[in-house]
Every structure is written in C-alpha cells, then in structure tokens.
Design a protein around this motif. Structure first.
Motif, PDB file in Angstrom:
ATOM      1  N   MET A  81     -20.229   8.961 -14.937  1.00  0.00           N
ATOM      2  CA  MET A  81     -19.888   8.675 -13.574  1.00  0.00           C
ATOM      3  C   MET A  81     -18.536   7.960 -13.573  1.00  0.00           C
ATOM      4  O   MET A  81     -18.229   7.176 -14.464  1.00  0.00           O
ATOM      5  CB  MET A  81     -20.954   7.784 -12.938  1.00  0.00           C
ATOM      6  N   TYR A  82     -17.753   8.249 -12.567  1.00  0.00           N
ATOM      7  CA  TYR A  82     -16.461   7.584 -12.413  1.00  0.00           C
ATOM      8  C   TYR A  82     -16.429   6.916 -11.046  1.00  0.00           C
ATOM      9  O   TYR A  82     -16.742   7.529 -10.033  1.00  0.00           O
ATOM     10  CB  TYR A  82     -15.313   8.589 -12.529  1.00  0.00           C
ATOM     11  N   LEU A  83     -16.064   5.655 -11.030  1.00  0.00           N
ATOM     12  CA  LEU A  83     -15.963   4.887  -9.796  1.00  0.00           C
ATOM     13  C   LEU A  83     -14.512   4.465  -9.634  1.00  0.00           C
ATOM     14  O   LEU A  83     -13.934   3.861 -10.535  1.00  0.00           O
ATOM     15  CB  LEU A  83     -16.867   3.651  -9.872  1.00  0.00           C
ATOM     16  N   GLN A  84     -13.911   4.823  -8.504  1.00  0.00           N
ATOM     17  CA  GLN A  84     -12.524   4.433  -8.232  1.00  0.00           C
ATOM     18  C   GLN A  84     -12.520   3.507  -7.025  1.00  0.00           C
ATOM     19  O   GLN A  84     -13.174   3.769  -6.022  1.00  0.00           O
ATOM     20  CB  GLN A  84     -11.650   5.646  -7.942  1.00  0.00           C
ATOM     21  N   VAL A  85     -11.756   2.425  -7.136  1.00  0.00           N
ATOM     22  CA  VAL A  85     -11.661   1.439  -6.068  1.00  0.00           C
ATOM     23  C   VAL A  85     -10.192   1.266  -5.708  1.00  0.00           C
ATOM     24  O   VAL A  85      -9.340   1.138  -6.581  1.00  0.00           O
ATOM     25  CB  VAL A  85     -12.268   0.085  -6.509  1.00  0.00           C
ATOM     26  N   LEU A  86      -9.893   1.281  -4.413  1.00  0.00           N
ATOM     27  CA  LEU A  86      -8.534   1.101  -3.927  1.00  0.00           C
ATOM     28  C   LEU A  86      -8.423  -0.258  -3.254  1.00  0.00           C
ATOM     29  O   LEU A  86      -9.340  -0.685  -2.556  1.00  0.00           O
ATOM     30  CB  LEU A  86      -8.175   2.194  -2.911  1.00  0.00           C
ATOM     31  N   LEU A  87      -7.306  -0.927  -3.438  1.00  0.00           N
ATOM     32  CA  LEU A  87      -7.073  -2.215  -2.813  1.00  0.00           C
ATOM     33  C   LEU A  87      -6.393  -1.985  -1.469  1.00  0.00           C
ATOM     34  O   LEU A  87      -5.418  -1.240  -1.377  1.00  0.00           O
ATOM     35  CB  LEU A  87      -6.215  -3.090  -3.720  1.00  0.00           C
ATOM     36  N   VAL A  88      -6.910  -2.634  -0.426  1.00  0.00           N
ATOM     37  CA  VAL A  88      -6.446  -2.420   0.943  1.00  0.00           C
ATOM     38  C   VAL A  88      -6.160  -3.763   1.609  1.00  0.00           C
ATOM     39  O   VAL A  88      -6.895  -4.721   1.427  1.00  0.00           O
ATOM     40  CB  VAL A  88      -7.522  -1.649   1.748  1.00  0.00           C
ATOM     41  N   VAL A  89      -5.066  -3.824   2.376  1.00  0.00           N
ATOM     42  CA  VAL A  89      -4.725  -4.984   3.192  1.00  0.00           C
ATOM     43  C   VAL A  89      -4.448  -4.470   4.603  1.00  0.00           C
ATOM     44  O   VAL A  89      -3.735  -3.479   4.777  1.00  0.00           O
ATOM     45  CB  VAL A  89      -3.475  -5.720   2.647  1.00  0.00           C
ATOM     46  N   ASN A  90      -5.005  -5.113   5.604  1.00  0.00           N
ATOM     47  CA  ASN A  90      -4.833  -4.691   7.005  1.00  0.00           C
ATOM     48  C   ASN A  90      -5.238  -3.237   7.217  1.00  0.00           C
ATOM     49  O   ASN A  90      -4.673  -2.537   8.052  1.00  0.00           O
ATOM     50  CB  ASN A  90      -3.382  -4.878   7.469  1.00  0.00           C
ATOM     51  N   GLY A  91      -6.180  -2.738   6.418  1.00  0.00           N
ATOM     52  CA  GLY A  91      -6.625  -1.352   6.531  1.00  0.00           C
ATOM     53  C   GLY A  91      -5.669  -0.354   5.898  1.00  0.00           C
ATOM     54  O   GLY A  91      -5.835   0.850   6.046  1.00  0.00           O
ATOM     55  N   ILE A  92      -4.658  -0.836   5.166  1.00  0.00           N
ATOM     56  CA  ILE A  92      -3.637   0.016   4.555  1.00  0.00           C
ATOM     57  C   ILE A  92      -3.680  -0.157   3.039  1.00  0.00           C
ATOM     58  O   ILE A  92      -3.678  -1.279   2.533  1.00  0.00           O
ATOM     59  CB  ILE A  92      -2.235  -0.336   5.110  1.00  0.00           C
ATOM     60  N   GLN A  93      -3.689   0.960   2.325  1.00  0.00           N
ATOM     61  CA  GLN A  93      -3.767   0.947   0.860  1.00  0.00           C
ATOM     62  C   GLN A  93      -2.510   0.339   0.240  1.00  0.00           C
ATOM     63  O   GLN A  93      -1.410   0.470   0.763  1.00  0.00           O
ATOM     64  CB  GLN A  93      -3.926   2.381   0.362  1.00  0.00           C
ATOM     65  N   ILE A  94      -2.694  -0.313  -0.913  1.00  0.00           N
ATOM     66  CA  ILE A  94      -1.574  -0.828  -1.699  1.00  0.00           C
ATOM     67  C   ILE A  94      -1.315   0.153  -2.829  1.00  0.00           C
ATOM     68  O   ILE A  94      -2.204   0.434  -3.641  1.00  0.00           O
ATOM     69  CB  ILE A  94      -1.879  -2.230  -2.276  1.00  0.00           C
ATOM     70  N   ASN A  95      -0.118   0.690  -2.892  1.00  0.00           N
ATOM     71  CA  ASN A  95       0.241   1.661  -3.915  1.00  0.00           C
ATOM     72  C   ASN A  95       0.140   1.044  -5.310  1.00  0.00           C
ATOM     73  O   ASN A  95       0.571  -0.072  -5.541  1.00  0.00           O
ATOM     74  CB  ASN A  95       1.673   2.163  -3.687  1.00  0.00           C
ATOM     75  N   SER A 111       1.771 -10.508   1.443  1.00  0.00           N
ATOM     76  CA  SER A 111       2.225  -9.597   2.494  1.00  0.00           C
ATOM     77  C   SER A 111       2.713 -10.387   3.693  1.00  0.00           C
ATOM     78  O   SER A 111       2.317 -11.510   3.936  1.00  0.00           O
ATOM     79  CB  SER A 111       1.090  -8.667   2.926  1.00  0.00           C
ATOM     80  N   ALA A 112       3.599  -9.755   4.422  1.00  0.00           N
ATOM     81  CA  ALA A 112       4.110 -10.383   5.636  1.00  0.00           C
ATOM     82  C   ALA A 112       3.040 -10.381   6.719  1.00  0.00           C
ATOM     83  O   ALA A 112       3.210 -11.004   7.756  1.00  0.00           O
ATOM     84  CB  ALA A 112       5.354  -9.635   6.115  1.00  0.00           C
ATOM     85  N   GLY A 113       1.937  -9.664   6.460  1.00  0.00           N
ATOM     86  CA  GLY A 113       0.855  -9.614   7.421  1.00  0.00           C
ATOM     87  C   GLY A 113       1.115  -8.639   8.552  1.00  0.00           C
ATOM     88  O   GLY A 113       0.278  -8.438   9.412  1.00  0.00           O
ATOM     89  N   ASN A 114       2.275  -8.022   8.558  1.00  0.00           N
ATOM     90  CA  ASN A 114       2.628  -7.111   9.625  1.00  0.00           C
ATOM     91  C   ASN A 114       2.281  -5.687   9.218  1.00  0.00           C
ATOM     92  O   ASN A 114       2.782  -5.178   8.232  1.00  0.00           O
ATOM     93  CB  ASN A 114       4.134  -7.219   9.933  1.00  0.00           C
ATOM     94  N   ALA A 115       1.419  -5.048   9.995  1.00  0.00           N
ATOM     95  CA  ALA A 115       1.042  -3.667   9.731  1.00  0.00           C
ATOM     96  C   ALA A 115       1.728  -2.729  10.722  1.00  0.00           C
ATOM     97  O   ALA A 115       1.335  -1.581  10.861  1.00  0.00           O
ATOM     98  CB  ALA A 115      -0.465  -3.519   9.806  1.00  0.00           C
ATOM     99  N   ASN A 116       2.735  -3.235  11.433  1.00  0.00           N
ATOM    100  CA  ASN A 116       3.459  -2.419  12.407  1.00  0.00           C
ATOM    101  C   ASN A 116       4.864  -2.115  11.883  1.00  0.00           C
ATOM    102  O   ASN A 116       5.688  -3.006  11.744  1.00  0.00           O
ATOM    103  CB  ASN A 116       3.557  -3.144  13.752  1.00  0.00           C
TER     104      ASN A 116
END
Length: 171
Positions: free
Chosen positions: A1-15, A44-49
């Motif tokens: 089994m492979y489990l992949q987890v993505l890191l997200v801030v403000n609902g937006i993925q971090i590359n 993060s600047a906290g700005n998702a706009n």
C-alpha cells in the motif's frame, strides 16, 4: 500500500512537500519520505488572494521565457476552489492548453510565496516547463523541465520519428 500526504495552507497545496509511506500488508514500513516543512503558518504571508490572474501569470512567464505570443490567452475553464484551477488557451506558445492553479512555493529565504503553478509545452518541442510564477510580482521563482533529450554520443538522425508525448496521458 502507498499513502501520499500533501501539505496544505489556506486550502492551497505547498509545492514539493509531498510525503509518502510504502507499507506491506502486514503493516511493515518499506520506505517513508517526509518532505513536510515546519511552521507553515508563520512562513506564509497568510494571503491566499493573488494580485495577478492566471492569464497574467502566463503572460509574465511567456515574456520571461522570450516566447513570441501568436494568439490570445483566454480562460477555457475555471474552478472556484481555493486553488482556482484554471485552463488557459495555448496562446500560440504551447502545444496544449495551459493549466494553472494556485500553489505555495518555498523561496530561498524560507518563506512561503503564493504562486501560479503553470505548465507550458513549447511548440518547438524543446522544453516542457513546469513553472511557479509569483502571484504578486509575476516573476518565475521555480522551474522544472519535464522534457527528456538524448545526450548520448551517436548519430541522432536515427531519431526520425517525432514522439507524441501526449498520446497516452488520458488513455
């Protein structure tokens, strides 16, 4: 089994923060890779706009890559989620329509910068760029070239056939 987890801030993925674990059926871990970063909210600047639209980010990238734009860039599809996934017409610079979505990118100062993640498949077939364009300034801050080229010492004329790299993407 492979489990992949993505890191997200403000609902937006971090590359670049994809982490994964390979686990055998008995629960034994085969391998694990942790690319998470600490204190993401403080980085993060906290700005998702974004200050720039996806189209403006593509135009900025085209300018920095010295492309001659032979068409217009128009929005073909747009999702309303936090990442604002958008499909943009090729503008005469790409063999395929240009996908764009918001993503955070860790810069050289250790700060998370809001970027547009875009992909441009050059009409010359020399490069297929995966780019992160700063959503405030339009500067390209990260690149990856998905194109593979032959650098072996041999007669390259045997590479007569042009490969269609998209042939099996959606099959």
């Amino acid at each position: 089994m492979y489990l992949q987890v993505l890191l997200v801030v403000n609902g937006i993925q971090i590359n670049g923060t994809e982490s994964g674990i390979h686990i055998l059926p008995d629960g034994t871990t085969i391998s694990a890779e942790n690319r998470f970063i600490k204190n993401t909210q403080n980085r993060s600047a906290g700005n998702a706009n974004p200050a720039l639209t996806a189209v403006q980010a593509v135009q900025a990238a085209a300018s920095q890559l010295n492309y001659t734009v032979r068409g217009t860039f128009s929005v073909l599809e747009r999702n309303k989620g936090a990442s604002q996934e958008t499909l943009i017409s090729d503008g005469g610079i790409s063999l395929s329509n240009i996908p764009a979505k918001l993503m955070y990118q860790l810069n050289e100062n250790g700060e998370l910068v809001l970027t547009w993640d875009i992909s441009i498949e050059e009409t010359s077939r020399q490069n297929w760029w995966s780019l992160r364009v700063d959503a405030s300034t339009g500067n390209i801050i990260d690149t990856a070239n998905w194109m593979v080229s032959c650098s072996f010492e041999h007669d390259h004329s045997m590479h007569e056939n042009v490969l269609d790299y998209n042939a099996n993407l959606y099959d």
